[in-house]
Design a protein around this motif. Structure first.
Motif, PDB file in Angstrom:
ATOM      1  N   LYS A   6      11.044  13.244   6.644  1.00 55.90           N
ATOM      2  CA  LYS A   6       9.928  13.927   5.982  1.00 55.90           C
ATOM      3  C   LYS A   6      10.419  15.220   5.345  1.00 55.90           C
ATOM      4  O   LYS A   6      11.319  15.879   5.875  1.00 55.90           O
ATOM      5  N   SER A   7       9.824  15.565   4.234  1.00 55.54           N
ATOM      6  CA  SER A   7      10.212  16.774   3.523  1.00 55.54           C
ATOM      7  C   SER A   7       9.063  17.243   2.650  1.00 55.54           C
ATOM      8  O   SER A   7       8.288  16.439   2.164  1.00 55.54           O
ATOM      9  N   ASN A  95      10.707  16.027  -6.680  1.00 59.11           N
ATOM     10  CA  ASN A  95      10.264  15.457  -5.406  1.00 59.11           C
ATOM     11  C   ASN A  95      10.862  14.071  -5.185  1.00 59.11           C
ATOM     12  O   ASN A  95      11.367  13.763  -4.116  1.00 59.11           O
ATOM     13  N   GLN A  96      10.783  13.225  -6.209  1.00 60.12           N
ATOM     14  CA  GLN A  96      11.290  11.858  -6.097  1.00 60.12           C
ATOM     15  C   GLN A  96      12.790  11.857  -5.817  1.00 60.12           C
ATOM     16  O   GLN A  96      13.271  11.130  -4.947  1.00 60.12           O
ATOM     17  N   TRP A  99      13.429  12.908  -2.199  1.00 58.51           N
ATOM     18  CA  TRP A  99      13.145  11.847  -1.227  1.00 58.51           C
ATOM     19  C   TRP A  99      14.238  10.789  -1.242  1.00 58.51           C
ATOM     20  O   TRP A  99      14.659  10.303  -0.191  1.00 58.51           O
ATOM     21  N   ASP A 103      16.497   9.907   1.936  1.00 61.52           N
ATOM     22  CA  ASP A 103      16.521   8.528   2.445  1.00 61.52           C
ATOM     23  C   ASP A 103      17.954   8.008   2.529  1.00 61.52           C
ATOM     24  O   ASP A 103      18.336   7.370   3.511  1.00 61.52           O
TER      25      ASP A 103
END
Length: 111
Positions: A6-7, A95-96, A99, A103
């Motif tokens: 999570k971030s 943001n993308q 993530w 990941d």
């Protein structure tokens, strides 16, 4: 076992927080509804909080993100500027990418 990372990302200026997920949600809701009050209602935020967030973003931005017009007989409104749309898209891209990076890092940890 399945793990998730999570971030939360936010961008700060000298005045404090400039942009974050909640503020971007507000900008997107304004773009969708054409109204600050309708946008606030759509994301379950008080009008006062929405106005304060919008005011602080506009003051910290290089250009206005949203231009508002006062209500009255014809009704008021709020329009996200071209610069505001660019800021939304840039924030979403950051943001993308964040993530995806996280990941990939998590996959390295959990082999």
């Amino acid at each position: 076992m399945d793990y998730k990372i999570k971030s939360r990302i936010w961008i700060e200026s000298e005045q404090g927080v400039f942009l974050g997920e909640g503020r971007v949600r507000l900008l997107k809701a304004i773009a969708d509804t054409g109204s600050l009050s309708k946008a606030a209602n759509a994301i379950d935020m008080s009008y006062k909080k929405a106005w304060n967030l919008l005011d602080s973003m506009n003051k910290a931005a290089q250009e206005p993100l949203v231009i508002t017009s006062i209500g009255g007989k014809g009704g008021g409104g709020a329009n996200v500027t071209a610069y505001g749309i660019k800021v939304i898209k840039t924030f979403d891209s950051i943001n993308q990418k964040c993530w995806e990076f996280l990941d990939n890092e998590l996959k390295q940890l959990v082999l």
